[in-house]
Motif scaffolding. Structure first.
Motif, mmCIF file in Angstrom:
data_model
loop_
_atom_site.group_PDB
_atom_site.id
_atom_site.type_symbol
_atom_site.label_atom_id
_atom_site.label_comp_id
_atom_site.label_asym_id
_atom_site.label_seq_id
_atom_site.Cartn_x
_atom_site.Cartn_y
_atom_site.Cartn_z
ATOM 1 N N GLY A 207 -3.924 33.648 12.521
ATOM 2 C CA GLY A 207 -4.293 34.657 13.502
ATOM 3 C C GLY A 207 -4.122 36.096 13.065
ATOM 4 O O GLY A 207 -4.383 37.013 13.850
ATOM 5 N N VAL A 208 -3.697 36.343 11.814
ATOM 6 C CA VAL A 208 -3.537 37.722 11.349
ATOM 7 C C VAL A 208 -4.913 38.278 10.989
ATOM 8 O O VAL A 208 -5.577 37.763 10.096
ATOM 9 C CB VAL A 208 -2.600 37.788 10.121
ATOM 10 N N PRO A 209 -5.376 39.335 11.675
ATOM 11 C CA PRO A 209 -6.726 39.857 11.413
ATOM 12 C C PRO A 209 -6.747 40.750 10.173
ATOM 13 O O PRO A 209 -5.712 41.121 9.634
ATOM 14 C CB PRO A 209 -7.020 40.675 12.675
ATOM 15 N N THR A 210 -7.957 41.085 9.725
ATOM 16 C CA THR A 210 -8.063 42.074 8.653
ATOM 17 C C THR A 210 -7.722 43.452 9.219
ATOM 18 O O THR A 210 -7.842 43.710 10.412
ATOM 19 C CB THR A 210 -9.493 42.090 8.078
ATOM 20 N N GLY A 211 -7.271 44.345 8.322
ATOM 21 C CA GLY A 211 -6.818 45.659 8.766
ATOM 22 C C GLY A 211 -5.309 45.710 8.825
ATOM 23 O O GLY A 211 -4.611 44.843 8.274
ATOM 24 N N ALA A 212 -4.779 46.715 9.503
ATOM 25 C CA ALA A 212 -3.331 46.905 9.616
ATOM 26 C C ALA A 212 -2.918 46.791 11.077
ATOM 27 O O ALA A 212 -3.476 47.468 11.942
ATOM 28 C CB ALA A 212 -2.919 48.265 9.060
ATOM 29 N N THR A 213 -1.973 45.918 11.352
ATOM 30 C CA THR A 213 -1.457 45.725 12.709
ATOM 31 C C THR A 213 0.062 45.782 12.679
ATOM 32 O O THR A 213 0.687 45.532 11.639
ATOM 33 C CB THR A 213 -1.902 44.379 13.291
ATOM 34 N N VAL A 214 0.659 46.100 13.825
ATOM 35 C CA VAL A 214 2.111 46.137 13.949
ATOM 36 C C VAL A 214 2.509 45.372 15.201
ATOM 37 O O VAL A 214 1.897 45.542 16.262
ATOM 38 C CB VAL A 214 2.647 47.585 14.036
ATOM 39 N N ARG A 215 3.505 44.537 15.070
ATOM 40 C CA ARG A 215 4.021 43.803 16.227
ATOM 41 C C ARG A 215 5.538 43.821 16.210
ATOM 42 O O ARG A 215 6.153 44.102 15.176
ATOM 43 C CB ARG A 215 3.513 42.369 16.218
ATOM 44 N N LEU A 216 6.153 43.542 17.343
ATOM 45 C CA LEU A 216 7.601 43.403 17.437
ATOM 46 C C LEU A 216 7.951 41.923 17.367
ATOM 47 O O LEU A 216 7.251 41.081 17.931
ATOM 48 C CB LEU A 216 8.122 44.012 18.741
ATOM 49 N N ASP A 217 9.030 41.614 16.668
ATOM 50 C CA ASP A 217 9.405 40.218 16.474
ATOM 51 C C ASP A 217 10.916 40.096 16.532
ATOM 52 O O ASP A 217 11.665 41.086 16.399
ATOM 53 C CB ASP A 217 8.888 39.716 15.122
ATOM 54 N N ALA A 238 -0.755 43.878 6.831
ATOM 55 C CA ALA A 238 -1.954 44.500 6.258
ATOM 56 C C ALA A 238 -2.746 43.432 5.519
ATOM 57 O O ALA A 238 -2.236 42.811 4.587
ATOM 58 C CB ALA A 238 -1.577 45.636 5.323
ATOM 59 N N ARG A 239 -3.970 43.243 5.947
ATOM 60 C CA ARG A 239 -4.849 42.249 5.309
ATOM 61 C C ARG A 239 -6.137 42.967 4.917
ATOM 62 O O ARG A 239 -6.913 43.385 5.784
ATOM 63 C CB ARG A 239 -5.148 41.108 6.279
ATOM 64 N N LEU A 240 -6.355 43.123 3.615
ATOM 65 C CA LEU A 240 -7.500 43.890 3.148
ATOM 66 C C LEU A 240 -8.787 43.087 3.142
ATOM 67 O O LEU A 240 -9.873 43.644 3.294
ATOM 68 C CB LEU A 240 -7.224 44.427 1.738
ATOM 69 N N ARG A 241 -8.671 41.764 2.925
ATOM 70 C CA ARG A 241 -9.850 40.897 2.876
ATOM 71 C C ARG A 241 -9.558 39.605 3.608
ATOM 72 O O ARG A 241 -8.420 39.132 3.639
ATOM 73 C CB ARG A 241 -10.229 40.583 1.421
ATOM 74 N N GLU A 242 -10.597 39.040 4.194
ATOM 75 C CA GLU A 242 -10.421 37.813 4.961
ATOM 76 C C GLU A 242 -9.922 36.668 4.088
ATOM 77 O O GLU A 242 -9.185 35.790 4.550
ATOM 78 C CB GLU A 242 -11.748 37.434 5.618
ATOM 79 N N ASP A 243 -10.337 36.672 2.787
ATOM 80 C CA ASP A 243 -9.970 35.570 1.902
ATOM 81 C C ASP A 243 -8.643 35.799 1.189
ATOM 82 O O ASP A 243 -8.290 35.036 0.295
ATOM 83 C CB ASP A 243 -11.071 35.333 0.868
ATOM 84 N N ARG A 244 -7.923 36.848 1.559
ATOM 85 C CA ARG A 244 -6.626 37.127 0.952
ATOM 86 C C ARG A 244 -5.521 36.970 1.989
ATOM 87 O O ARG A 244 -5.709 37.277 3.170
ATOM 88 C CB ARG A 244 -6.575 38.549 0.401
ATOM 89 N N ALA A 245 -4.356 36.515 1.535
ATOM 90 C CA ALA A 245 -3.198 36.431 2.421
ATOM 91 C C ALA A 245 -2.725 37.838 2.778
ATOM 92 O O ALA A 245 -2.797 38.747 1.952
ATOM 93 C CB ALA A 245 -2.074 35.655 1.747
ATOM 94 N N GLN A 265 0.941 53.066 7.379
ATOM 95 C CA GLN A 265 0.477 53.603 6.098
ATOM 96 C C GLN A 265 1.185 52.937 4.931
ATOM 97 O O GLN A 265 0.568 52.662 3.897
ATOM 98 C CB GLN A 265 0.719 55.115 6.065
ATOM 99 N N LEU A 266 2.490 52.687 5.090
ATOM 100 C CA LEU A 266 3.238 52.023 4.025
ATOM 101 C C LEU A 266 2.671 50.632 3.760
ATOM 102 O O LEU A 266 2.470 50.236 2.603
ATOM 103 C CB LEU A 266 4.717 51.933 4.407
ATOM 104 N N ALA A 267 2.418 49.878 4.825
ATOM 105 C CA ALA A 267 1.878 48.520 4.655
ATOM 106 C C ALA A 267 0.527 48.562 3.949
ATOM 107 O O ALA A 267 0.251 47.745 3.046
ATOM 108 C CB ALA A 267 1.757 47.841 6.015
ATOM 109 N N GLN A 268 -0.339 49.512 4.320
ATOM 110 C CA GLN A 268 -1.648 49.604 3.673
ATOM 111 C C GLN A 268 -1.525 50.002 2.208
ATOM 112 O O GLN A 268 -2.242 49.481 1.350
ATOM 113 C CB GLN A 268 -2.516 50.611 4.434
#
Length: 512
Positions: A207-217, A238-245, A265-268
């Motif tokens: 369920g992790v989409p492409t792009g940069a997201t932040v969640r609390l855990d 941060a997921r740059l491509r759909e086929d990459r972890a 920004q750090l994650a990207q």
């Protein structure tokens, strides 16, 4: 202050006035501290977390204007409000504001005016603190970005990323990423000024989409370091491509600002470095596989001789190199060859393959080493006129140990006998150069002696001469290990640098 009421230090030598000021501020929701003298005020400002100072101009020990200057010198953004029942003219107000005060109230002071002024200067104070903290974090982010892009290996990248995240947020941090081989690793750092480390870890990427997201855990999901007690974690993915972890950066949630911009920004930035490192590792693996496919697949088993080979491709680049060796039995003789084509590229590897096969072909025709090199040189000058290479070719008779050798600008073989070493010099021009070549060198490898062929990656250093490198090799070869493979491994371990900038080939022969 951001997690609770602001703390106000009220400084006044009048107990009655101090009581009134404290009462008004307390009713308005502030936390208050008190000081009766200037000296006491300076001590408290240096020792306690204070967000605002309400300061009387007339104090018994130190002038209020001077106290304000000293506070601002040590804490430039800490707001100070002057209050006074005596110094109330324009000159006093001007002096107070000029010497650092953020506001100046003259008595009689209305409670609402004091509270409103306190809120106003604190808004500016909070905004400035956030801006300065953001600027500081962005500067550390830039340093971390450089560090992760400069890392030589995937593990070093994760260590640099975790250490950088800990420095940026002044807290424990973890960075989790997957190598191109599919291994999930975590760089962890217990806090600022602490070295990072790498440990295996697994993450559910569902369920992790492409792009940069932040969640609390919850901290229980990320038991990588000792997190602050009772605090949730901010997890940037941060997921740059759909086929990459995706990549994850984990820090305590309390250290972040609204929107968590620096964490995103750090994650990207780290994800971009990880993607580059993955591509580099994949290209390097392909290059090494190609390079090894162009070399002999097996070492011949020859009665009376022990043979060992070590080949290490350059670790500092993805390009394949031009180092090669040959070991093959032809008509009762062992053909030994070692060489180095100038350059590091697919083209250099192609030239290397052509030379190796040409040497084999001319050897199969029954030619001696000098003739083999002459014909290979003519071939190079005709078909590869702009290429240069060094090579050393030997024909060894296993039964007698007799050797016939010809060299073309290659480093001299080393012969080790009973603790003594000798370099077998045979000076001749490089391949690719039309020039007269000397007669073949003939010698005998005595029983128990070891002959070592090598390329320049074993002995050349940027901080040492070639003679110093040859001397170092001679020193290590005075004692030859009983296991010839272990001997070659030791030479690489003791002579080659930790990060190999040039391919290294070592071929060793020992006569029983």
């Amino acid at each position: 202050m951001e997690d609770g009421p602001a703390t106000v230090l009220v400084v006044d030598d009048s107990r009655t006035k101090r009581y009134l000021l404290v009462s008004w501020l307390t009713r308005a929701g502030f936390r208050t501290l008190e000081a009766e003298t200037g000296g006491e005020a300076l001590d408290r400002v240096g020792a306690e977390p204070i967000d605002l100072v309400v300061l009387d101009v007339r104090l018994p020990d130190i002038n209020g204007f001077e106290i304000c200057e000293r506070i601002k010198a040590a804490h430039p953004v800490l707001p100070v409000i002057h209050v006074s029942a005596h110094a109330i003219d324009v000159v006093d107000r001007t002096q107070g504001l000029t010497r650092g005060a953020d506001a100046y109230l003259a008595e009689p002071i209305e409670p609402d005016e004091l509270v409103a002024t306190a809120h106003a200067v604190l808004r500016y104070y909070q905004a400035r603190k956030r801006a300065e903290l953001t600027a500081e974090r962005l500067a550390r982010l830039a340093d971390t970005t450089i560090a992760v892009h400069s890392a030589a290996t995937f593990g070093k990248l994760l260590e640099a990323a975790a250490t950088g995240a800990a420095e940026i947020f002044q807290s424990p941090a973890a960075v989790i990423a997957e190598t191109f081989d599919g291994d999930c690793l975590a760089g962890v750092c217990a806090g600022p000024d602490t070295a990072g480390a790498v440990v295996p870890w697994t993450v559910d990427d569902t369920g992790v989409p492409t792009g940069a997201t932040v969640r609390l855990d919850d901290p229980d999901a990320w038991r990588l370091v000792e997190w602050p007690a009772g605090e949730r974690l901010a997890v940037a993915a941060a997921r740059l491509r759909e086929d990459r972890a995706p990549l994850y950066v984990v820090v305590p949630a309390g250290v972040n600002m609204p929107g968590m911009p620096v964490l995103r920004q750090l994650a990207q930035a780290i994800a971009a470095a990880v993607e580059a490192q993955r591509s580099y590792d994949e290209e390097h693996r392909i290059a090494v596989t190609l390079q090894r496919s162009l070399l002999p697949r097996r070492i011949p088993d020859i009665a009376g001789l022990d043979l060992a080979v070590r080949y290490e491709p350059a670790s500092a680049q993805t390009e394949v190199g031009g180092d090669f060796y040959e070991l093959v039995m032809l008509d009762g003789h062992l053909l030994m060859a070692i060489g180095d084509v100038a350059g590091h590229s697919l083209h250099a590897a192609t030239v290397m393959a052509e030379l190796r096969h040409a040497v084999r072909a001319y050897a199969v025709e029954g030619h001696q080493p000098g003739v083999i090199l002459h014909r290979v040189n003519e071939l190079m000058r005709t078909l590869l006129p702009h290429e240069l290479a060094t090579i050393c070719v030997l024909l060894v008779h296993p039964g007698t140990g007799r050797v016939r050798m010809a060299s073309a600008g290659h480093l001299p073989p080393l012969l080790a006998v009973d603790g003594r070493v000798e370099y077998l010099q045979h000076s001749a021009p490089l391949l690719g150069v039309r020039a007269a070549r000397p007669a073949d060198l003939e010698f005998v490898v005595p029983p128990g002696a070891t002959l070592v062929l090598y390329t320049d990656g074993l002995i050349e250093r940027r901080d040492a001469t070639i003679d110093e490198g040859l001397a170092a090799l001679a020193g290590r070869a005075t004692e030859v290990d009983a296991d010839l493979d272990a001997f070659c491994e030791r030479l690489l371990r003791e002579l080659a640098p930790p990060e190999i900038h040039d391919d290294v080939a070592v071929v060793a022969l020992r006569r029983h």
